[in-house]
Design a protein around this motif. Structure first.
Motif, PDB file in Angstrom:
ATOM      1  N   VAL A 159       0.844  -1.200   0.000  1.00 26.78           N
ATOM      2  CA  VAL A 159       0.000   0.000   0.000  1.00 26.78           C
ATOM      3  C   VAL A 159       0.878   1.249   0.000  1.00 26.78           C
ATOM      4  O   VAL A 159       0.654   2.194  -0.761  1.00 26.78           O
ATOM      5  CB  VAL A 159      -0.952  -0.008   1.205  1.00 26.78           C
ATOM      6  CG1 VAL A 159      -1.664   1.330   1.341  1.00 26.78           C
ATOM      7  CG2 VAL A 159      -1.971  -1.137   1.072  1.00 26.78           C
ATOM      8  N   GLY A 164      -1.409  -0.878  -3.727  1.00 29.72           N
ATOM      9  CA  GLY A 164      -2.508  -1.301  -2.883  1.00 29.72           C
ATOM     10  C   GLY A 164      -3.501  -2.225  -3.562  1.00 29.72           C
ATOM     11  O   GLY A 164      -4.200  -3.001  -2.902  1.00 29.72           O
ATOM     12  N   SER A 165      -3.575  -2.166  -4.900  1.00 30.36           N
ATOM     13  CA  SER A 165      -4.509  -3.043  -5.615  1.00 30.36           C
ATOM     14  C   SER A 165      -3.909  -4.400  -5.956  1.00 30.36           C
ATOM     15  O   SER A 165      -4.545  -5.210  -6.642  1.00 30.36           O
ATOM     16  CB  SER A 165      -4.988  -2.356  -6.895  1.00 30.36           C
ATOM     17  OG  SER A 165      -3.895  -2.065  -7.755  1.00 30.36           O
ATOM     18  N   GLY A 184      -6.789 -12.288  -1.181  1.00 29.89           N
ATOM     19  CA  GLY A 184      -7.283 -10.953  -0.868  1.00 29.89           C
ATOM     20  C   GLY A 184      -6.531  -9.900  -1.653  1.00 29.89           C
ATOM     21  O   GLY A 184      -5.760 -10.209  -2.570  1.00 29.89           O
ATOM     22  N   VAL A 185      -6.773  -8.653  -1.319  1.00 33.67           N
ATOM     23  CA  VAL A 185      -6.142  -7.494  -1.954  1.00 33.67           C
ATOM     24  C   VAL A 185      -5.382  -6.730  -0.883  1.00 33.67           C
ATOM     25  O   VAL A 185      -5.851  -6.595   0.257  1.00 33.67           O
ATOM     26  CB  VAL A 185      -7.200  -6.594  -2.631  1.00 33.67           C
ATOM     27  CG1 VAL A 185      -6.567  -5.335  -3.203  1.00 33.67           C
ATOM     28  CG2 VAL A 185      -7.914  -7.370  -3.725  1.00 33.67           C
ATOM     29  N   ALA A 187      -4.759  -3.594  -0.179  1.00 33.73           N
ATOM     30  CA  ALA A 187      -5.392  -2.441   0.474  1.00 33.73           C
ATOM     31  C   ALA A 187      -6.476  -2.858   1.462  1.00 33.73           C
ATOM     32  O   ALA A 187      -6.772  -2.112   2.411  1.00 33.73           O
ATOM     33  CB  ALA A 187      -5.977  -1.511  -0.575  1.00 33.73           C
ATOM     34  N   ASP A 188      -7.064  -4.032   1.290  1.00 32.38           N
ATOM     35  CA  ASP A 188      -8.164  -4.483   2.147  1.00 32.38           C
ATOM     36  C   ASP A 188      -7.764  -5.677   3.018  1.00 32.38           C
ATOM     37  O   ASP A 188      -8.631  -6.331   3.594  1.00 32.38           O
ATOM     38  CB  ASP A 188      -9.378  -4.874   1.287  1.00 32.38           C
ATOM     39  CG  ASP A 188      -9.841  -3.739   0.391  1.00 32.38           C
ATOM     40  OD1 ASP A 188      -9.819  -2.581   0.843  1.00 32.38           O
ATOM     41  OD2 ASP A 188     -10.206  -4.014  -0.780  1.00 32.38           O
ATOM     42  N   TRP A 189      -6.474  -5.960   3.107  1.00 28.17           N
ATOM     43  CA  TRP A 189      -6.046  -7.181   3.779  1.00 28.17           C
ATOM     44  C   TRP A 189      -6.362  -7.118   5.272  1.00 28.17           C
ATOM     45  O   TRP A 189      -5.918  -6.220   5.988  1.00 28.17           O
ATOM     46  CB  TRP A 189      -4.550  -7.398   3.583  1.00 28.17           C
ATOM     47  CG  TRP A 189      -4.096  -8.743   4.066  1.00 28.17           C
ATOM     48  CD1 TRP A 189      -3.496  -9.033   5.238  1.00 28.17           C
ATOM     49  CD2 TRP A 189      -4.236  -9.984   3.369  1.00 28.17           C
ATOM     50  NE1 TRP A 189      -3.238 -10.378   5.327  1.00 28.17           N
ATOM     51  CE2 TRP A 189      -3.685 -10.990   4.194  1.00 28.17           C
ATOM     52  CE3 TRP A 189      -4.761 -10.334   2.123  1.00 28.17           C
ATOM     53  CZ2 TRP A 189      -3.645 -12.324   3.813  1.00 28.17           C
ATOM     54  CZ3 TRP A 189      -4.726 -11.676   1.752  1.00 28.17           C
ATOM     55  CH2 TRP A 189      -4.178 -12.648   2.594  1.00 28.17           C
ATOM     56  N   ASP A 190      -7.126  -8.078   5.747  1.00 29.46           N
ATOM     57  CA  ASP A 190      -7.466  -8.133   7.170  1.00 29.46           C
ATOM     58  C   ASP A 190      -7.445  -9.555   7.708  1.00 29.46           C
ATOM     59  O   ASP A 190      -7.993  -9.823   8.785  1.00 29.46           O
ATOM     60  CB  ASP A 190      -8.833  -7.494   7.423  1.00 29.46           C
ATOM     61  CG  ASP A 190      -9.971  -8.200   6.669  1.00 29.46           C
ATOM     62  OD1 ASP A 190      -9.684  -9.142   5.906  1.00 29.46           O
ATOM     63  OD2 ASP A 190     -11.141  -7.803   6.850  1.00 29.46           O
TER      64      ASP A 190
END
Length: 399
Positions: A159, A164-165, A184-185, A187-190
């Motif tokens: 990111v 980030g993508s 996952g991606v 920027a949204d990794w959780d």
């Protein structure tokens, strides 16, 4: 007695080929990580010795200790791929190596990627920042994790670098019955921290938000944090090209400034090394930060004044002198330190420096050139040429 290095996968004993099983069954001693030793069946009756920590300094002593035994050294997957195999062979060139599919091969197969098109970065015992230099539009990366938190840290790095993508796939315990995959991606990794034995596959976007594309020298000047002491992009590209980065070779960047020459030498050839010598501690700290931000955290920074601080450094294959070329003994110290076939590139912007280079080329040979660059800058509503200070450059190769 013999030494055999055996590659062992997460599938353990069932995944071993007959020669590897035979070597283990005949062994007097088996060296390996506790996890690997626990995968062996009771039919392997050898003494089992777990690796100490740290391993590498202890390896010669262990090999000497078991020199009279039939010894098997266990390794993860392919022992010659970021594994213990090369270290064993340095001490025992007669050792046999029985390989196993590497985690790289398994990960590439799971992702449907051709291995020859994939760039691999190991962060096992290495800084994660090294991933930064490997990023490129559309590239496929395989990152060897050093712990369960690697995917999260990697996502944050991506990111921050404008990727980030990027797609992430965490491939854990490859080859085992409990093998898993999490997608996952960045920027949204959780995803929560998971299996430490993982490979993270990175699919770089075709159009990242990133101006630092490729490994060619001549990065934008604003890629560096600096106080004005910076070799500008055009001259930097010419200087690094003249230094000719080669695999495994060492550069001295004398008078580091912002560290740009050493950084771009290392970016151009990932296996090359560089030492930057800088007299001011604040600039030295800035060089370290620039090196990490640009993906070459292995750059070494020596705080000291040249040429005195050059004593004791490993002999270089290339030397760049970006300042103080007219200082007494500077050029002679740098030239005489070079290994055979080494390259010296020295830049001067002052009359005194130019005179020193003219004297050097008259005495020692080589080539000399003057580089003048103009950049277009605003003049009211229009653009006009703004001339940068011309630079005189001496290039010499040792016999």
């Amino acid at each position: 007695m013999s030494v055999t290095v055996v590659g062992l996968g997460a599938d353990g004993w069932p995944g071993l080929a007959p020669p590897a099983r035979t070597a283990l069954e005949k062994a007097d001693v088996v060296l390996g990580g506790r996890r690997h030793l626990d995968l062996l069946p009771e039919t392997v009756t050898a003494e089992r010795e777990a690796w100490p920590s740290p391993l590498v300094p202890a390896l010669p002593g262990l090999l000497d200790r078991f020199a009279r035994a039939e010894l098997v050294v266990l390794a993860s997957g392919d022992p010659m791929f970021f594994g213990i195999g090369a270290a064993v062979l340095r001490h025992r060139p007669d050792a046999a190596v029985l390989t196993h599919p590497s985690c790289l091969a398994l990960a590439a197969a799971r992702m449907g990627w051709a291995e020859q098109d994939v760039v691999t970065v190991s962060v096992v015992g290495r800084p994660l920042a090294a991933v930064r230099a490997a990023l490129a539009p559309g590239r496929h990366l395989l990152v060897l994790a050093d712990g369960p938190d690697t995917p999260g840290r990697l996502a944050a790095l991506l990111v921050g670098a404008g990727y980030g993508s990027a797609g992430l796939s965490v491939l854990a315990s490859l080859g085992a019955e409990h093998e898993s995959r999490t997608d996952g991606v960045a920027a949204d990794w959780d995803a929560p921290a998971g299996d430490p034995l993982a490979v993270v596959a990175v699919t770089c976007p075709e159009r990242p938000d990133d101006d630092l594309l490729g490994r060619a020298p001549g990065l934008p000047d604003d890629a560096y944090d600096h106080d004005g002491q910076l070799t500008k992009a055009e001259l930097r590209a010419l200087s690094v090209a003249a230094l000719r980065p080669l695999p495994g070779q060492l550069l001295w960047d004398v008078g580091g400034g912002a560290g740009s020459i050493g950084i771009e030498w290392c970016r151009a050839e990932p296996t090359a090394r560089a030492v930057t010598i800088e007299s001011r501690p604040d600039r030295a700290a800035r060089i370290t930060a620039n090196a990490e931000a640009l993906g070459v955290p292995g750059l070494e920074v020596v705080v000291g004044r040249a040429p005195q601080s050059l004593a004791g450094l490993d002999a270089p294959d290339a030397v760049f002198v970006g300042g103080a070329v007219s200082a007494p003994g500077m050029l002679d110290a740098c030239r005489s330190a070079l290994r055979p076939g080494g390259r010296l590139v020295a830049n001067a912007v002052t009359l005194e420096g130019e005179a020193a280079l003219a004297a050097a080329v008259a005495e020692h040979g080589g080539s000399i050139r003057r580089v003048a660059v103009s950049r277009a800058t605003p003049v009211g509503r229009y653009l006009g040429w703004h001339a940068m200070a011309p630079v005189t450059q001496w290039i010499r190769r040792t016999p």
